[in-house]
Write an enzyme that holds these catalytic residues in place. Structure first.
Site, PDB file in Angstrom:
ATOM      1  N   GLY A 229      77.531  57.995  19.105  1.00  0.00           N
ATOM      2  CA  GLY A 229      77.832  56.773  19.819  1.00  0.00           C
ATOM      3  C   GLY A 229      78.886  55.873  19.220  1.00  0.00           C
ATOM      4  N   ASP A 230      79.416  56.203  18.040  1.00  0.00           N
ATOM      5  CA  ASP A 230      80.403  55.306  17.418  1.00  0.00           C
ATOM      6  C   ASP A 230      81.355  56.090  16.513  1.00  0.00           C
ATOM      7  OD1 ASP A 230      81.710  52.938  16.889  1.00  0.00           O
ATOM      8  OD2 ASP A 230      80.268  52.225  15.414  1.00  0.00           O
ATOM      9  N   LEU A 231      81.929  57.162  17.061  1.00  0.00           N
ATOM     10  CA  LEU A 231      82.882  57.948  16.276  1.00  0.00           C
ATOM     11  C   LEU A 231      84.234  57.242  16.284  1.00  0.00           C
ATOM     12  CD1 LEU A 231      81.989  61.642  17.233  1.00  0.00           C
ATOM     13  CD2 LEU A 231      81.471  60.420  15.109  1.00  0.00           C
TER      14      LEU A 231
END
Length: 378
Positions: A229-231
């Site tokens: 969800g937060d690459l």
């Protein structure tokens, strides 16, 4: 970049330890002697880079760690933090470059601490995670090779988590109205006032309306999975695997910050990766095809998923820009870090929408196709 399980970004208290207090915390909770410590930038938690010294005969372990002090809101969800940490340990066992926790003196992976860690005498969950070496992608000139590798890694990670990761608390990853879940772009309506009469506000409003109309009704047709969800370009570390300065080859050496993990869809992960890889690129519209090619080498998207990709990337831009503006109003002392993406994000979002969906998709899909002409999955 998490901020609780509901739709309130930054409805929390960010920890406010000094280095001396952080050092004492490591020694008291984990039983390690700290030789030096320094603060690291963070969105809504507090992180410290910690180096420990080991006496002769001490148990083996790493010398460098990150002390992660979770904000007050997320600290109220121990099951969620537990499953995120267990997922990191699982991925490490599967060969992914994720951190692992150092156990407390009581043998636990985390500890809930109160007292002088932050204002209001609230409680904060703390963990000590292995420090991962490498350079953030934000600090390098990306090339097609590393963009492809990042796409490939994103797909492989989601696939491993969704097919092999089992934990009693995995249901806590169903996070409902979690503001950073890409399905929740429509919730940005509540915070768009933070943009004021910003000249770019109109394009964000356009993104939200098109998302509601064209993406939301199709979510049930996308293939579900667990998303990191937060690459973003600060959460992916790389090192160079070649000595060539003209044509450097990179490998991913670290995956950071699993606090935005939630149930979503495979296409969310590739959209998020594309958006963040665009941020520092001198040719942002070309980035998506290389990331997509890597992703599709593991997991080809369906026609429906491909058709939503443009608006999903635009949706992530909108999330990042609106939430950062909202949070910066509440925490102006952290505004510089919060607005990192905004510096170029507005420009790239405008450029995407000026070029138009058809032209951007053509660039992405032709670039991805040149890697091997992967046909979309049925």
């Amino acid at each position: 970049m998490s901020s609780g399980s509901d739709c309130q970004p930054q409805a929390l208290t960010k920890p406010a330890l000094g280095e001396k207090e952080a050092m004492e915390l490591v020694e008291r909770v984990f039983g390690l002697k700290v030789s030096w410590i320094r603060s690291l930038p963070s969105y809504d938690d507090q992180n410290f880079h910690v180096c420990v010294s080991r006496s002769e005969g001490a148990a083996e372990g790493a010398d460098e760690y990150v002390l992660k002090i979770t904000n007050s809101e997320d600290s109220q969800e121990p099951d969620l933090i537990e499953v995120q940490t267990q997922a990191m340990m699982f991925l490490r066992g599967e060969g992914f470059p994720s951190a692992t926790p150092y156990l407390t003196k009581d043998g636990n992976i985390m500890s809930l601490e109160s007292g002088d860690i932050g204002p209001g005498n609230k409680k904060y969950m703390i963990r000590l995670l292995t420090y991962l070496p490498g350079t953030p992608v934000a600090k390098i000139a990306t090339n097609p090779q590393i963009l492809y590798e990042i796409g490939k890694l994103a797909a492989s990670m989601d696939k491993a988590l969704s097919e092999k990761f089992h934990h009693p608390s995995v249901k806590s990853l169903h996070r409902g109205q979690f503001i950073w879940n890409l399905a929740n772009v429509p919730l940005l309506d509540q915070y768009i006032h933070a943009l004021g009469q910003n000249q770019y506000r109109q394009v964000v409003e356009q993104v939200i309306e098109q998302f509601k109309e064209k993406v939301t009704p199709k979510l049930s047709s996308f293939r579900p999975c667990i998303n990191h969800g937060d690459l973003n370009d600060h959460n992916i570390l790389v090192d160079s695997s070649s000595a060539s300065l003209e044509n450097p080859q990179y490998r991913v050496s670290g995956l950071l910050d699993f606090s935005d993990m939630s149930y979503g869809y495979y296409v969310f992960e590739v959209a998020i990766a594309i958006m963040y890889m665009m941020i520092e690129s001198p040719d942002p519209l070309s980035v998506g095809g290389h990331v997509l090619a890597g992703f599709e080498s593991v997991l080809p998207l369906t026609e429906g998923e491909r058709g939503a990709l443009f608006l999903l990337v635009g949706g992530r831009f909108a999330q990042s820009l609106v939430i950062a503006a909202h949070t910066a109003l509440r925490y102006p002392e952290n505004a510089e870090y919060l607005m990192i993406t905004a510096k170029t994000g507005w420009k790239h979002l405008m450029r995407m929408f000026e070029a138009g969906q058809a032209a951007v998709e053509q660039t992405w899909f032709e670039t991805a196709g040149a890697y091997g002409n992967h046909a979309p999955a049925e």
